[in-house]
Design a protein around this motif. Structure first.
Motif, PDB file in Angstrom:
ATOM      1  N   HIS A 109     -16.405  28.047  -1.519  1.00 47.88           N
ATOM      2  CA  HIS A 109     -15.391  29.221  -1.798  1.00 47.88           C
ATOM      3  C   HIS A 109     -14.937  29.173  -2.651  1.00 47.88           C
ATOM      4  N   ARG A 110     -14.416  28.247  -4.162  1.00 47.17           N
ATOM      5  CA  ARG A 110     -13.859  28.425  -5.291  1.00 47.17           C
ATOM      6  C   ARG A 110     -15.147  28.497  -5.713  1.00 47.17           C
ATOM      7  N   LEU A 111     -16.332  28.503  -5.629  1.00 49.23           N
ATOM      8  CA  LEU A 111     -17.466  28.222  -6.646  1.00 49.23           C
ATOM      9  C   LEU A 111     -17.491  30.757  -6.596  1.00 49.23           C
ATOM     10  N   ARG A 112     -17.501  30.941  -5.458  1.00 51.10           N
ATOM     11  CA  ARG A 112     -18.040  31.548  -5.043  1.00 51.10           C
ATOM     12  C   ARG A 112     -16.815  33.068  -5.333  1.00 51.10           C
ATOM     13  N   GLY A 113     -15.759  32.890  -4.776  1.00 61.91           N
ATOM     14  CA  GLY A 113     -14.852  33.434  -5.705  1.00 61.91           C
ATOM     15  C   GLY A 113     -14.746  33.341  -7.129  1.00 61.91           C
ATOM     16  N   LEU A 114     -15.112  32.563  -8.319  1.00 63.91           N
ATOM     17  CA  LEU A 114     -15.166  32.316  -9.728  1.00 63.91           C
ATOM     18  C   LEU A 114     -16.464  33.693  -9.546  1.00 63.91           C
ATOM     19  N   GLU A 115     -17.092  33.297  -9.410  1.00 64.21           N
ATOM     20  CA  GLU A 115     -18.075  34.189  -9.168  1.00 64.21           C
ATOM     21  C   GLU A 115     -17.841  35.720  -9.306  1.00 64.21           C
ATOM     22  N   GLN A 116     -17.488  36.299  -8.419  1.00 61.65           N
ATOM     23  CA  GLN A 116     -17.039  37.385  -8.022  1.00 61.65           C
ATOM     24  C   GLN A 116     -15.977  38.122  -9.238  1.00 61.65           C
ATOM     25  N   GLN A 117     -14.542  36.861  -9.479  1.00 59.72           N
ATOM     26  CA  GLN A 117     -14.074  37.160 -10.222  1.00 59.72           C
ATOM     27  C   GLN A 117     -14.439  37.723 -11.478  1.00 59.72           C
ATOM     28  N   LEU A 118     -15.625  36.859 -12.341  1.00 60.18           N
ATOM     29  CA  LEU A 118     -15.951  37.020 -13.410  1.00 60.18           C
ATOM     30  C   LEU A 118     -17.258  38.174 -13.105  1.00 60.18           C
ATOM     31  N   GLY A 119     -18.108  38.800 -12.618  1.00 63.99           N
ATOM     32  CA  GLY A 119     -19.023  39.164 -12.365  1.00 63.99           C
ATOM     33  C   GLY A 119     -20.736  39.139 -12.453  1.00 63.99           C
ATOM     34  N   LEU A 120     -20.322  37.512 -12.723  1.00 64.94           N
ATOM     35  CA  LEU A 120     -21.059  37.297 -12.842  1.00 64.94           C
ATOM     36  C   LEU A 120     -22.321  35.319 -11.617  1.00 64.94           C
ATOM     37  N   GLY A 121     -23.532  35.776 -12.126  1.00 59.59           N
ATOM     38  CA  GLY A 121     -23.444  34.591 -10.995  1.00 59.59           C
ATOM     39  C   GLY A 121     -24.095  33.246 -11.791  1.00 59.59           C
ATOM     40  N   LEU A 122     -23.488  32.019 -12.273  1.00 62.34           N
ATOM     41  CA  LEU A 122     -23.182  30.749 -12.431  1.00 62.34           C
ATOM     42  C   LEU A 122     -24.151  29.494 -12.223  1.00 62.34           C
ATOM     43  N   PHE A 123     -24.703  30.639 -10.929  1.00 62.93           N
ATOM     44  CA  PHE A 123     -25.770  28.687 -11.060  1.00 62.93           C
ATOM     45  C   PHE A 123     -26.563  29.980  -9.921  1.00 62.93           C
ATOM     46  N   GLU A 124     -27.920  28.988 -10.136  1.00 64.81           N
ATOM     47  CA  GLU A 124     -28.752  29.316  -9.105  1.00 64.81           C
ATOM     48  C   GLU A 124     -29.259  28.595  -8.519  1.00 64.81           C
ATOM     49  N   ARG A 125     -29.375  28.609  -6.896  1.00 59.31           N
ATOM     50  CA  ARG A 125     -29.551  27.561  -5.305  1.00 59.31           C
ATOM     51  C   ARG A 125     -30.825  27.663  -5.339  1.00 59.31           C
ATOM     52  N   ARG A 126     -31.239  25.705  -6.022  1.00 56.05           N
ATOM     53  CA  ARG A 126     -32.991  25.772  -5.341  1.00 56.05           C
ATOM     54  C   ARG A 126     -32.563  24.733  -4.635  1.00 56.05           C
ATOM     55  N   GLU A 127     -34.166  24.024  -4.470  1.00 54.01           N
ATOM     56  CA  GLU A 127     -33.789  22.761  -3.385  1.00 54.01           C
ATOM     57  C   GLU A 127     -33.441  21.911  -4.174  1.00 54.01           C
ATOM     58  N   ALA A 128     -33.525  21.654  -5.525  1.00 50.61           N
ATOM     59  CA  ALA A 128     -33.396  20.509  -5.744  1.00 50.61           C
ATOM     60  C   ALA A 128     -31.521  20.047  -6.026  1.00 50.61           C
ATOM     61  N   THR A 166     -26.976  28.849 -14.606  1.00 44.54           N
ATOM     62  CA  THR A 166     -27.563  30.321 -14.990  1.00 44.54           C
ATOM     63  C   THR A 166     -27.537  30.566 -16.567  1.00 44.54           C
ATOM     64  N   ALA A 167     -28.271  31.476 -16.944  1.00 54.90           N
ATOM     65  CA  ALA A 167     -27.148  31.567 -18.842  1.00 54.90           C
ATOM     66  C   ALA A 167     -26.547  31.884 -19.141  1.00 54.90           C
ATOM     67  N   ALA A 168     -25.335  32.767 -17.705  1.00 56.84           N
ATOM     68  CA  ALA A 168     -23.191  32.687 -17.772  1.00 56.84           C
ATOM     69  C   ALA A 168     -23.329  31.606 -17.591  1.00 56.84           C
ATOM     70  N   GLY A 169     -23.822  31.124 -16.997  1.00 53.83           N
ATOM     71  CA  GLY A 169     -23.314  29.180 -16.763  1.00 53.83           C
ATOM     72  C   GLY A 169     -23.431  28.230 -17.836  1.00 53.83           C
ATOM     73  N   ARG A 170     -24.677  28.615 -18.102  1.00 53.18           N
ATOM     74  CA  ARG A 170     -24.515  27.353 -19.464  1.00 53.18           C
ATOM     75  C   ARG A 170     -24.003  28.145 -21.100  1.00 53.18           C
ATOM     76  N   ARG A 171     -23.796  29.511 -20.701  1.00 53.57           N
ATOM     77  CA  ARG A 171     -22.930  29.896 -21.894  1.00 53.57           C
ATOM     78  C   ARG A 171     -20.856  28.786 -21.682  1.00 53.57           C
ATOM     79  N   LEU A 172     -20.941  29.179 -20.311  1.00 49.59           N
ATOM     80  CA  LEU A 172     -19.831  28.647 -19.955  1.00 49.59           C
ATOM     81  C   LEU A 172     -19.185  27.343 -19.826  1.00 49.59           C
ATOM     82  N   LEU A 173     -20.291  26.452 -19.333  1.00 42.44           N
ATOM     83  CA  LEU A 173     -20.233  25.431 -19.424  1.00 42.44           C
ATOM     84  C   LEU A 173     -19.656  23.951 -19.605  1.00 42.44           C
ATOM     85  N   PRO A 174     -19.696  23.833 -21.163  1.00 45.41           N
ATOM     86  CA  PRO A 174     -19.502  23.314 -21.976  1.00 45.41           C
ATOM     87  C   PRO A 174     -18.331  23.354 -23.061  1.00 45.41           C
TER      88      PRO A 174
END
Length: 285
Positions: free
Chosen positions: A37-56, A61-69
């Motif tokens: 829920h917190r992650l979804r709210g953050l993505e909505q507020q920023l207007g960016l997808g921060l993560f891709e949902r994969r089986e592993a 995402t590229a935006a996430g890699r810029r933000l996370l460090p």
């Protein structure tokens, strides 16, 4: 744009670092649905997808890699500032290590630290898991391994070969094929690897007696349960007192040892520096 909530940013940082909602939830002490829920709210507020949902798991995402460090560095700085403000006056350093190392080597020598630094209080956290320094208010860790802990500063303080040890009563019966070989189930180097590296072939058929960790394995060796492949620091005092003896003269260099580890910010704390100086000098004596 107003800054997102600290909880939302913390959730994103934990997911990015740990790779899944469940592990992030465990680290934050909340439910996976709360993290989602917190992650979804953050993505909505920023207007960016921060993560891709994969089986592993979740992959930035590229935006996430810029933000996370920047988030990781920011939370480290916040945690270091809080630790500095709350412990500096008390002169406390919090150290984590395994139970066997604490009981068999560190605690008996802390009297020397108290004599050298009477103003320094040591708080021990004994655990076999890898603690998260900034989440758990820990300054330094004494870890066993090869020094591969991403994101942490690590300094090798005691390389450790393997040496076979046993109680004197066991040493008198080494030719007995029923003599057990003691195994530490958490060890990074066991009897099979030692035998393959050139240990006495006659030991290959000996029965094994397994214990869940080094703290119990060393007690088993002291009690005469069999021969144990030991790390020298854990049996140093027992060898000097004669409660344990070398079963064979062989030793194996396994590329393992004890390391001091921490985040760069906590490494620089004056209390941590005093403990590090005492530890390295004591190990060198």
């Amino acid at each position: 744009m107003s800054l997102p909530s600290l909880n939302a940013l913390q959730a994103a940082e934990a997911v990015g670092r740990l790779g899944s909602l469940s592990r992030a939830a465990d680290a934050l002490g909340v439910t996976p649905s709360a993290v989602s829920h917190r992650l979804r709210g953050l993505e909505q507020q920023l207007g960016l997808g921060l993560f891709e949902r994969r089986e592993a798991g979740l992959v930035p995402t590229a935006a996430g890699r810029r933000l996370l460090p920047g988030l990781s560095e920011g939370f480290q700085r916040i945690a270091a500032a809080v630790a500095e403000a709350t412990t500096q006056e008390r002169g406390t350093v919090t150290v984590t290590c395994g139970l066997a190392f604490a009981a068999k080597w560190l605690v008996p020598r802390l009297v020397g630290l108290a004599a050298r630094h009477p103003e320094l209080e040591v708080r021990l956290v004994t655990t076999s898991r890898l603690v998260e320094f900034d989440r758990e208010d820990v300054d330094l860790g004494i870890r066993f391994g090869r020094g591969r802990w991403p994101g942490l500063k690590a300094e090798l303080v005691a390389p450790q070969p393997l040496i076979p040890v046993c109680a004197p009563s066991v040493a008198a019966a080494l030719a007995d094929p029923s003599l057990p070989l003691i195994e530490d189930e958490q060890s990074l180097f066991g009897w099979d690897a030692w035998l393959a590296a050139g240990g006495p072939a006659a030991l290959a058929g000996h029965p094994r007696r397994r214990f869940p960790d080094a703290s119990l394995a060393v007690e088993a060796a002291l009690a005469g349960h069999g021969i144990w492949l030991a790390w020298p620091l854990l049996v140093e005092d027992a060898l000097q007192s004669g409660r344990l003896v070398r079963a064979f003269p062989d030793r194996i260099e396994a590329g393992l040892g004890y390391w001091l580890v921490s985040t760069p910010a906590r490494w620089r704390r004056p209390e941590a520096a005093r403990f590090r100086g005492w530890l390295t000098s004591t190990l060198g004596e």
